[in-house]
Design an enzyme around this catalytic site. Structure first.
Site, PDB file in Angstrom:
ATOM      1  N   CYS A 254       0.874  -1.187   0.000  1.00 45.36           N
ATOM      2  CA  CYS A 254       0.000   0.000   0.000  1.00 45.36           C
ATOM      3  C   CYS A 254       0.905   1.230   0.000  1.00 45.36           C
ATOM      4  O   CYS A 254       1.043   1.914   1.021  1.00 45.36           O
ATOM      5  CB  CYS A 254      -0.908   0.005   1.222  1.00 45.36           C
ATOM      6  SG  CYS A 254      -1.981  -1.436   1.391  1.00 45.36           S
ATOM      7  N   ALA A 255       1.519   1.522  -1.119  1.00 48.12           N
ATOM      8  CA  ALA A 255       2.714   2.365  -1.140  1.00 48.12           C
ATOM      9  C   ALA A 255       2.491   3.867  -1.255  1.00 48.12           C
ATOM     10  O   ALA A 255       3.331   4.644  -0.815  1.00 48.12           O
ATOM     11  CB  ALA A 255       3.626   1.920  -2.283  1.00 48.12           C
ATOM     12  N   ALA A 256       1.418   4.304  -1.886  1.00 46.13           N
ATOM     13  CA  ALA A 256       1.263   5.744  -2.161  1.00 46.13           C
ATOM     14  C   ALA A 256       1.276   6.551  -0.867  1.00 46.13           C
ATOM     15  O   ALA A 256       0.755   6.095   0.149  1.00 46.13           O
ATOM     16  CB  ALA A 256      -0.026   5.990  -2.926  1.00 46.13           C
ATOM     17  N   PRO A 257       1.911   7.739  -0.876  1.00 49.23           N
ATOM     18  CA  PRO A 257       2.525   8.424  -2.030  1.00 49.23           C
ATOM     19  C   PRO A 257       3.957   7.992  -2.354  1.00 49.23           C
ATOM     20  O   PRO A 257       4.599   8.585  -3.201  1.00 49.23           O
ATOM     21  CB  PRO A 257       2.507   9.882  -1.599  1.00 49.23           C
ATOM     22  CG  PRO A 257       2.646   9.813  -0.109  1.00 49.23           C
ATOM     23  CD  PRO A 257       1.887   8.600   0.331  1.00 49.23           C
ATOM     24  N   GLY A 258       4.478   6.981  -1.658  1.00 45.96           N
ATOM     25  CA  GLY A 258       5.767   6.419  -2.042  1.00 45.96           C
ATOM     26  C   GLY A 258       6.917   6.684  -1.096  1.00 45.96           C
ATOM     27  O   GLY A 258       8.041   6.228  -1.351  1.00 45.96           O
ATOM     28  N   GLY A 259       6.690   7.411  -0.011  1.00 41.68           N
ATOM     29  CA  GLY A 259       7.793   7.784   0.879  1.00 41.68           C
ATOM     30  C   GLY A 259       8.583   6.604   1.402  1.00 41.68           C
ATOM     31  O   GLY A 259       9.816   6.615   1.404  1.00 41.68           O
ATOM     32  N   LYS A 260       7.904   5.560   1.851  1.00 41.52           N
ATOM     33  CA  LYS A 260       8.608   4.396   2.406  1.00 41.52           C
ATOM     34  C   LYS A 260       9.339   3.638   1.303  1.00 41.52           C
ATOM     35  O   LYS A 260      10.455   3.137   1.514  1.00 41.52           O
ATOM     36  CB  LYS A 260       7.628   3.491   3.148  1.00 41.52           C
ATOM     37  CG  LYS A 260       7.007   4.152   4.374  1.00 41.52           C
ATOM     38  CD  LYS A 260       6.048   3.207   5.072  1.00 41.52           C
ATOM     39  CE  LYS A 260       5.267   3.930   6.145  1.00 41.52           C
ATOM     40  NZ  LYS A 260       4.328   4.945   5.577  1.00 41.52           N
ATOM     41  N   CYS A 374      -0.690   4.446  10.761  1.00 45.00           N
ATOM     42  CA  CYS A 374      -0.457   5.774  11.344  1.00 45.00           C
ATOM     43  C   CYS A 374      -1.592   6.106  12.301  1.00 45.00           C
ATOM     44  O   CYS A 374      -2.148   7.206  12.278  1.00 45.00           O
ATOM     45  CB  CYS A 374      -0.305   6.842  10.263  1.00 45.00           C
ATOM     46  SG  CYS A 374      -1.720   7.009   9.162  1.00 45.00           S
TER      47      CYS A 374
END
Length: 434
Positions: A254-260, A374
């Site tokens: 569940c990547a968006a917005p991609g920070g991790k 979060c």
């Protein structure tokens, strides 16, 4: 041209009617309205402040209003909130707070708005909590629903809960992750200095900077050069928990917005493979663009539904399942989140369990599953992980030390804003043993 208070009034009415996220509504409005930077700063302060303190402000309005609260017109209610917030929590002169809000009221309601605000001033701007005590008093004092006050008290105790509530006001710090493929922390600080942007190293985490307010992050030279990406420190700590290394295969479900995804790619020195997925094309495009800007060639972003097993996705050494959640850890960013009704969160753990079960199927034997949210809610955090472990004997808890002061090195750890300075966050690490 609209004044900053006119803009805030329209924003608050829009929020009340549409239930949109505050940060999105504010950003869209600032793009459309011609306000000076000073007026934008004032508008943002007032807008977020009214949302943050809404329960407290409404409590005062109920005490002073001769009209039944539910019968007060929406625009009048927002003006009263705006006026009371300025009187209680800002250095705006009393006359300006009252006069400007009264002026924006309809002619027939000017006296009503003026009267309540001036009566509050005459009473010394003191809030009479009457017979309120315990959770009820904390709820009004810190503008937080009683159910959430009770839940946090049960989780963290009264002292820590009071600290969390105090810390939930005001805008959060802006953290960025240094792109170690292109520069060092010192070099990025120097690059920011060229654009008169203040930045300092974070004492808890290498390659994390706290940056002064930037008007338009994407317009900076450092951003265009791909020297950093914006990412909260708690999110960066989650990557430290995942601890990917070069030549591993990593999946971010569940990547968006991609920070991790970006931080893990940098931790891997751009060697290995990261599969970064999201449900929507637009968000996948955002991840791909970010990876290109940062020089991360190991990232492959694609559309995928995290709730359905995809046999075309390869097995991985690390699978990060940063799932949908109630967001109770990011109240400083989106203060409207805390006003959700408890009943609206009941079904979330079911979805979270389903996503976690699906994500676990991509983990190699000997690999690690990282479950994160979060939010600060045991029902969505510890209980989801405990339920997963009870159903999946092939997985065992594993402790990944990160050596951060105030954060215990355990399988399931919570990052509190009062400790890290960032968002409230939860991360658990599980090893697939068979």
């Amino acid at each position: 041209m609209k004044t900053s208070r006119q803009v805030v009034l329209e924003l608050l009415i829009k929020m009340e009617q549409n239930g949109a996220y505050s940060n999105i509504v504010l950003d869209n409005t600032f793009h459309a309205e011609k306000l000076s930077n000073r007026d934008k700063a004032f508008a943002a302060m007032l807008f977020y402040g009214v949302i943050e303190r809404r329960m407290t402000l409404d409590y005062i309005i109920r005490l002073y209003s001769s009209t039944e609260f539910d019968k007060i017109d929406t625009d009048v209610l927002q003006l009263l909130r705006m006026g009371l917030y300025q009187l209680l929590y800002t250095a705006v002169p009393e006359s300006a707070a009252v006069n400007e809000c009264t002026e924006l009221a309809k002619e027939s309601r000017k006296g009503f708005v003026n009267g309540i605000l001036r009566n509050f001033i005459r009473d010394g701007k003191k809030i009479d909590y009457k017979d309120l005590e315990g959770a009820a008093k904390l709820s009004i004092e810190y503008s937080c629903p009683k159910w959430l006050v009770k839940k946090w008290t049960g989780m963290f105790g009264e002292e820590k809960t009071a600290e969390l509530l105090k810390d939930s006001f005001g805008r959060p710090p802006l953290f960025v992750k240094v792109n170690t493929l292109k520069c060092t922390s010192d070099e990025l600080i120097a690059e920011f200095a060229k654009e008169k942007i203040e930045a300092k190293k974070n004492p808890l985490l290498d390659d994390c900077l706290e940056v002064g307010r930037i008007h338009g992050v994407e317009a900076t030279n450092a951003y265009r050069k791909g020297l950093f990406h914006v990412q909260d420190i708690s999110s960066q700590l989650c990557c430290k928990v995942a601890r990917p290394v070069f030549n591993e295969t990593v999946i971010d479900v569940c990547a968006a917005p991609g920070g991790k995804t970006f931080t893990m790619g940098e931790m891997m020195s751009n060697r290995g493979k990261i599969y970064s997925f999201d449900l929507y094309d637009g968000k996948v495009s955002m991840i791909n663009e970010g990876a290109r800007r940062l020089g991360l060639s190991i990232v492959t972003a694609a559309v995928n539904d995290a709730t359905s097993y995809n046999e075309n996705i390869p097995m991985a050494d690390k699978v990060l399942c940063d799932t949908v959640c109630s967001g109770l850890g990011v109240i400083r960013r989106k203060p409207e989140i805390k006003y959700k009704e408890m009943k609206n969160l009941v079904d979330l753990p079911i979805l979270q369990q389903h996503i976690m079960e699906t994500a676990s199927k991509y983990v190699k034997v000997g690999g690690t599953l990282i479950y994160s949210t979060c939010t600060l809610n045991t029902d969505e955090n510890e209980k989801v992980v405990e339920g997963f472990l009870s159903r999946n004997p092939g997985f065992s808890p594993v402790v990944v030390p990160i050596n951060i002061a105030g954060v215990e090195d355990v399988c399931m750890r919570t990052f509190l804003p009062t400790v890290t300075g960032g968002d409230g966050f939860f991360a658990a690490t599980l090893r697939r043993v068979k």
